[in-house]
Design a protein around this motif. Sequence first.
Motif, PDB file in Angstrom:
ATOM      1  N   ASP A  62     -10.673  15.284 -10.632  1.00 45.59           N
ATOM      2  CA  ASP A  62     -10.577  15.547  -9.193  1.00 45.59           C
ATOM      3  C   ASP A  62     -11.506  14.668  -8.368  1.00 45.59           C
ATOM      4  N   LYS A  63     -12.698  14.378  -8.872  1.00 45.87           N
ATOM      5  CA  LYS A  63     -13.641  13.563  -8.091  1.00 45.87           C
ATOM      6  C   LYS A  63     -13.073  12.171  -7.834  1.00 45.87           C
ATOM      7  N   ILE A  64     -12.486  11.578  -8.859  1.00 45.42           N
ATOM      8  CA  ILE A  64     -11.896  10.244  -8.707  1.00 45.42           C
ATOM      9  C   ILE A  64     -10.701  10.303  -7.764  1.00 45.42           C
ATOM     10  N   VAL A  65      -9.825  11.279  -7.969  1.00 49.05           N
ATOM     11  CA  VAL A  65      -8.626  11.424  -7.128  1.00 49.05           C
ATOM     12  C   VAL A  65      -9.030  11.638  -5.672  1.00 49.05           C
ATOM     13  N   ASN A  66      -9.976  12.529  -5.430  1.00 51.02           N
ATOM     14  CA  ASN A  66     -10.411  12.817  -4.055  1.00 51.02           C
ATOM     15  C   ASN A  66     -11.098  11.614  -3.415  1.00 51.02           C
ATOM     16  N   THR A  67     -11.867  10.857  -4.194  1.00 50.09           N
ATOM     17  CA  THR A  67     -12.525   9.656  -3.670  1.00 50.09           C
ATOM     18  C   THR A  67     -11.491   8.605  -3.290  1.00 50.09           C
ATOM     19  N   LEU A  68     -10.520   8.363  -4.179  1.00 54.10           N
ATOM     20  CA  LEU A  68      -9.453   7.412  -3.862  1.00 54.10           C
ATOM     21  C   LEU A  68      -8.669   7.850  -2.630  1.00 54.10           C
ATOM     22  N   PHE A  69      -8.359   9.135  -2.564  1.00 57.36           N
ATOM     23  CA  PHE A  69      -7.644   9.682  -1.411  1.00 57.36           C
ATOM     24  C   PHE A  69      -8.402   9.383  -0.120  1.00 57.36           C
ATOM     25  N   THR A  70      -9.696   9.654  -0.115  1.00 56.00           N
ATOM     26  CA  THR A  70     -10.523   9.449   1.080  1.00 56.00           C
ATOM     27  C   THR A  70     -10.593   7.976   1.465  1.00 56.00           C
ATOM     28  N   LEU A  71     -10.755   7.110   0.478  1.00 57.81           N
ATOM     29  CA  LEU A  71     -10.831   5.674   0.757  1.00 57.81           C
ATOM     30  C   LEU A  71      -9.500   5.151   1.313  1.00 57.81           C
ATOM     31  N   LEU A  72      -8.387   5.600   0.743  1.00 60.51           N
ATOM     32  CA  LEU A  72      -7.075   5.168   1.233  1.00 60.51           C
ATOM     33  C   LEU A  72      -6.802   5.727   2.627  1.00 60.51           C
ATOM     34  N   LEU A  73      -7.215   6.953   2.871  1.00 58.41           N
ATOM     35  CA  LEU A  73      -7.049   7.566   4.188  1.00 58.41           C
ATOM     36  C   LEU A  73      -7.861   6.808   5.236  1.00 58.41           C
ATOM     37  N   ARG A  74      -9.050   6.380   4.851  1.00 61.02           N
ATOM     38  CA  ARG A  74      -9.911   5.613   5.752  1.00 61.02           C
ATOM     39  C   ARG A  74      -9.266   4.281   6.153  1.00 61.02           C
ATOM     40  N   GLU A  75      -8.384   3.785   5.289  1.00 56.22           N
ATOM     41  CA  GLU A  75      -7.667   2.537   5.567  1.00 56.22           C
ATOM     42  C   GLU A  75      -6.404   2.774   6.404  1.00 56.22           C
ATOM     43  N   LYS A  76      -6.287   3.979   6.960  1.00 51.76           N
ATOM     44  CA  LYS A  76      -5.177   4.342   7.862  1.00 51.76           C
ATOM     45  C   LYS A  76      -3.820   4.403   7.156  1.00 51.76           C
ATOM     46  N   LEU A  77      -3.827   4.701   5.855  1.00 50.27           N
ATOM     47  CA  LEU A  77      -2.576   4.873   5.126  1.00 50.27           C
ATOM     48  C   LEU A  77      -2.146   6.337   5.201  1.00 50.27           C
ATOM     49  N   SER A  78      -0.869   6.582   5.080  1.00 55.57           N
ATOM     50  CA  SER A  78      -0.327   7.934   5.087  1.00 55.57           C
ATOM     51  C   SER A  78      -0.410   8.487   3.664  1.00 55.57           C
ATOM     52  N   VAL A  79      -1.471   9.234   3.392  1.00 54.44           N
ATOM     53  CA  VAL A  79      -1.818   9.634   2.026  1.00 54.44           C
ATOM     54  C   VAL A  79      -1.756  11.144   1.860  1.00 54.44           C
ATOM     55  N   ASP A  80      -1.340  11.576   0.671  1.00 51.61           N
ATOM     56  CA  ASP A  80      -1.312  12.996   0.321  1.00 51.61           C
ATOM     57  C   ASP A  80      -1.648  13.114  -1.162  1.00 51.61           C
ATOM     58  N   ILE A  81      -2.092  14.296  -1.581  1.00 54.84           N
ATOM     59  CA  ILE A  81      -2.388  14.564  -2.991  1.00 54.84           C
ATOM     60  C   ILE A  81      -1.580  15.778  -3.420  1.00 54.84           C
ATOM     61  N   ASN A  82      -0.998  15.690  -4.617  1.00 48.70           N
ATOM     62  CA  ASN A  82      -0.309  16.837  -5.206  1.00 48.70           C
ATOM     63  C   ASN A  82      -0.467  16.753  -6.719  1.00 48.70           C
ATOM     64  N   ALA A  83      -1.138  17.733  -7.288  1.00 48.55           N
ATOM     65  CA  ALA A  83      -1.320  17.841  -8.743  1.00 48.55           C
ATOM     66  C   ALA A  83      -1.921  16.579  -9.344  1.00 48.55           C
ATOM     67  N   GLY A  84      -2.921  15.995  -8.679  1.00 49.78           N
ATOM     68  CA  GLY A  84      -3.602  14.826  -9.219  1.00 49.78           C
ATOM     69  C   GLY A  84      -2.880  13.517  -8.987  1.00 49.78           C
ATOM     70  N   ILE A  85      -1.766  13.549  -8.283  1.00 49.70           N
ATOM     71  CA  ILE A  85      -1.018  12.341  -7.966  1.00 49.70           C
ATOM     72  C   ILE A  85      -1.196  12.045  -6.481  1.00 49.70           C
ATOM     73  N   ILE A  86      -1.588  10.815  -6.179  1.00 47.32           N
ATOM     74  CA  ILE A  86      -1.776  10.411  -4.795  1.00 47.32           C
ATOM     75  C   ILE A  86      -0.473   9.775  -4.311  1.00 47.32           C
ATOM     76  N   THR A  87       0.052  10.294  -3.209  1.00 48.92           N
ATOM     77  CA  THR A  87       1.286   9.795  -2.615  1.00 48.92           C
ATOM     78  C   THR A  87       0.934   9.011  -1.358  1.00 48.92           C
ATOM     79  N   ILE A  88       1.449   7.781  -1.282  1.00 44.78           N
ATOM     80  CA  ILE A  88       1.193   6.933  -0.131  1.00 44.78           C
ATOM     81  C   ILE A  88       2.552   6.557   0.473  1.00 44.78           C
ATOM     82  N   ALA A  89       2.823   7.092   1.649  1.00 40.64           N
ATOM     83  CA  ALA A  89       4.128   6.897   2.292  1.00 40.64           C
ATOM     84  C   ALA A  89       4.150   5.623   3.132  1.00 40.64           C
TER      85      ALA A  89
END
Length: 104
Positions: A62-89
């Motif tokens: 979870d720490k890695i997934v949440n860190t990646l999620f936050t970094l991608l979100l900071r880059e203004k990408l449309s990001v979501d997490i579901n069951a450890g999978i990061i979705t970027i629309a």
Amino acid sequence: MYRILCDEDFRIPVAHKKADFTDNNAKKLFKESCYVFKAFKLATEKLIQFGDTVYLLPWKGDKIVNTLFTLLLREKLSVDINAGIITIADTSIEQVKAVLQQLV
């Protein structure tokens, strides 16, 4: 790290014995999962794309997934997490790779 491996009969090895499925539906779902895992080369591929959505499979905690999620979100990408999978629309694998390389 644990790995789930399925043999030709789609049984999961447990210690020195093989645990067979007790439910035919579970056996079919596991067989399908093994097929998809191999077909998409998920043992080695971390990014897959369907249409304009990219799925990032870190295979980490979870720490890695949440860190990646936050970094991608900071880059203004449309990001979501579901069951450890990061979705970027609304993106492509090339765009996600470029952003991830900038972060390294």
